[in-house]
Design a protein around this motif. Structure first.
Motif, PDB file in Angstrom:
ATOM      1  N   MET A  56       0.811  -1.210   0.000  1.00  0.00           N
ATOM      2  CA  MET A  56       0.000   0.000   0.000  1.00  0.00           C
ATOM      3  C   MET A  56       0.851   1.271   0.000  1.00  0.00           C
ATOM      4  O   MET A  56       0.373   2.340  -0.332  1.00  0.00           O
ATOM      5  N   ASN A  57       2.113   1.167   0.379  1.00  0.00           N
ATOM      6  CA  ASN A  57       2.991   2.341   0.330  1.00  0.00           C
ATOM      7  C   ASN A  57       3.155   2.850  -1.093  1.00  0.00           C
ATOM      8  O   ASN A  57       3.539   3.993  -1.307  1.00  0.00           O
ATOM      9  N   THR A  58       2.887   1.982  -2.050  1.00  0.00           N
ATOM     10  CA  THR A  58       3.057   2.346  -3.454  1.00  0.00           C
ATOM     11  C   THR A  58       1.973   3.298  -3.941  1.00  0.00           C
ATOM     12  O   THR A  58       2.156   3.994  -4.930  1.00  0.00           O
ATOM     13  N   GLU A  59       0.833   3.304  -3.245  1.00  0.00           N
ATOM     14  CA  GLU A  59      -0.269   4.165  -3.680  1.00  0.00           C
ATOM     15  C   GLU A  59       0.200   5.604  -3.766  1.00  0.00           C
ATOM     16  O   GLU A  59       0.738   6.154  -2.810  1.00  0.00           O
ATOM     17  N   ALA A  60       0.012   6.200  -4.933  1.00  0.00           N
ATOM     18  CA  ALA A  60       0.492   7.557  -5.168  1.00  0.00           C
ATOM     19  C   ALA A  60      -0.649   8.556  -5.091  1.00  0.00           C
ATOM     20  O   ALA A  60      -1.782   8.265  -5.484  1.00  0.00           O
ATOM     21  N   PHE A  61      -0.330   9.727  -4.575  1.00  0.00           N
ATOM     22  CA  PHE A  61      -1.257  10.846  -4.514  1.00  0.00           C
ATOM     23  C   PHE A  61      -0.776  11.881  -5.527  1.00  0.00           C
ATOM     24  O   PHE A  61       0.395  12.265  -5.514  1.00  0.00           O
ATOM     25  N   PHE A  62      -1.673  12.309  -6.379  1.00  0.00           N
ATOM     26  CA  PHE A  62      -1.308  13.181  -7.485  1.00  0.00           C
ATOM     27  C   PHE A  62      -1.785  14.608  -7.270  1.00  0.00           C
ATOM     28  O   PHE A  62      -2.828  14.845  -6.645  1.00  0.00           O
ATOM     29  N   GLY A  63      -1.022  15.544  -7.832  1.00  0.00           N
ATOM     30  CA  GLY A  63      -1.489  16.909  -7.940  1.00  0.00           C
ATOM     31  C   GLY A  63      -2.467  17.037  -9.095  1.00  0.00           C
ATOM     32  O   GLY A  63      -2.728  16.067  -9.813  1.00  0.00           O
ATOM     33  N   GLN A  64      -2.988  18.253  -9.281  1.00  0.00           N
ATOM     34  CA  GLN A  64      -4.015  18.467 -10.291  1.00  0.00           C
ATOM     35  C   GLN A  64      -3.451  18.644 -11.692  1.00  0.00           C
ATOM     36  O   GLN A  64      -4.203  18.657 -12.662  1.00  0.00           O
ATOM     37  N   GLY A  65      -2.146  18.763 -11.796  1.00  0.00           N
ATOM     38  CA  GLY A  65      -1.531  18.833 -13.108  1.00  0.00           C
ATOM     39  C   GLY A  65      -1.214  20.254 -13.550  1.00  0.00           C
ATOM     40  O   GLY A  65      -1.832  21.219 -13.113  1.00  0.00           O
ATOM     41  N   THR A  66      -0.215  20.346 -14.433  1.00  0.00           N
ATOM     42  CA  THR A  66       0.150  21.604 -15.097  1.00  0.00           C
ATOM     43  C   THR A  66       0.079  21.359 -16.593  1.00  0.00           C
ATOM     44  O   THR A  66       0.766  20.482 -17.114  1.00  0.00           O
ATOM     45  N   ARG A  67      -0.774  22.138 -17.260  1.00  0.00           N
ATOM     46  CA  ARG A  67      -0.890  22.006 -18.721  1.00  0.00           C
ATOM     47  C   ARG A  67       0.076  22.986 -19.356  1.00  0.00           C
ATOM     48  O   ARG A  67      -0.095  24.200 -19.228  1.00  0.00           O
ATOM     49  N   LEU A  68       1.096  22.461 -20.014  1.00  0.00           N
ATOM     50  CA  LEU A  68       2.146  23.285 -20.614  1.00  0.00           C
ATOM     51  C   LEU A  68       2.070  23.201 -22.132  1.00  0.00           C
ATOM     52  O   LEU A  68       2.010  22.119 -22.703  1.00  0.00           O
ATOM     53  N   THR A  69       2.076  24.367 -22.760  1.00  0.00           N
ATOM     54  CA  THR A  69       2.114  24.454 -24.212  1.00  0.00           C
ATOM     55  C   THR A  69       3.367  25.212 -24.623  1.00  0.00           C
ATOM     56  O   THR A  69       3.605  26.322 -24.109  1.00  0.00           O
ATOM     57  N   VAL A  70       4.147  24.641 -25.531  1.00  0.00           N
ATOM     58  CA  VAL A  70       5.350  25.306 -26.037  1.00  0.00           C
ATOM     59  C   VAL A  70       5.112  25.674 -27.499  1.00  0.00           C
ATOM     60  O   VAL A  70       4.810  24.816 -28.324  1.00  0.00           O
ATOM     61  N   VAL A  71       5.209  26.988 -27.774  1.00  0.00           N
ATOM     62  CA  VAL A  71       4.903  27.479 -29.132  1.00  0.00           C
ATOM     63  C   VAL A  71       6.128  28.160 -29.761  1.00  0.00           C
ATOM     64  O   VAL A  71       7.040  28.563 -29.063  1.00  0.00           O
TER      65      VAL A  71
END
Lengths: 115, 111
Positions: free
Chosen positions: A100-115
């Motif tokens: 169960m230590n493997t269970e990961a908690f995630f952030g909400q994410g960063t959407r990155l666009t490179v132009v």
């Protein structure tokens, strides 16, 4: 009860620019991870850390750098942004390895666009 | 070479019916398997897991089955609800603490 917090949520970069994606967790987890998710694909591991001062490469580390000076923070640095780095980036943490230590908690994410 | 595969990119089921999501892996060193659920514009959240020493784990409407000889696991959702509509990721880990993810299956539960 913040969990894993990522900033910024959105960013547009020009080719060749640099930036740092911030990640902090308040669960006192030793393990932290950075993933990227391209459209229609799964999560690819960029870098991970098993504790303060220790980092290691994942599957797709090229073009990125990380540091882990504290247990709480695990920033991801893009030095010379390229269009191939357009993606959604997720930071995650877990208490350790095995079971169960493997269970990961995630952030909400960063959407990155490179132009 | 992809070590964790979810061969169905999408699945559509009727509310109240069973949803079955499948996952195959190739690395026999994996000893722990997890399912995560992801809604749009959010990070994945842990759903259910199973150790390689077990063949079934149940949590409410969610059951994960593991067939080690076939290197196959499946997630059953019964009964399916519209709120279950999301992307489901299968992940596998070894004792190094890193998880390898499949590409995900988009589940749509129709009312």
């Amino acid at each position: 009860n913040a969990g894993v917090t990522q900033t910024p949520k959105f960013r547009i970069l020009k080719i060749g620019q640099s930036m740092t994606l911030q990640c902090t967790q308040d669960m006192n987890h030793n393990y932290m991870y950075w993933y990227r998710q391209d459209p229609g694909m799964g999560l690819k591991l960029i870098y991970y850390s098993v504790g303060a001062g220790i980092t290691d490469k994942g599957e797709v580390p090229n073009g990125y750098n990380v540091s882990r000076s504290t247990t709480e923070d695990f920033p991801l640095r893009l030095e010379l942004a390229a269009p191939s780095q357009t993606s959604v980036y997720f930071c995650a943490s877990s208490s350790g390895t095995g079971g169960m230590n493997t269970e990961a908690f995630f952030g909400q994410g960063t959407r990155l666009t490179v132009v | 070479d992809q070590q964790v595969k979810q061969n169905s990119p999408s699945l559509s089921v009727q509310e109240g019916r069973i949803s079955i999501l499948n996952c195959d892996y190739t690395n026999s060193m994996f000893d722990y398997f997890l399912w995560y659920k992801k809604y749009p514009a959010e990070g994945p959240t842990f759903l259910i897991s199973i150790s390689s020493i077990k063949d079934k784990n149940e949590d409410g409407r969610f059951t994960v089955f593991l067939n080690k000889s076939a290197k196959h696991l499946s997630l059953h959702i019964v009964p399916s609800q519209p709120g279950d509509s999301a992307v489901y990721f299968c992940a596998a880990s070894n004792n190094a603490g890193k998880s390898t993810f499949g590409d995900g299956t988009t589940l749509t539960v129709k009312p």
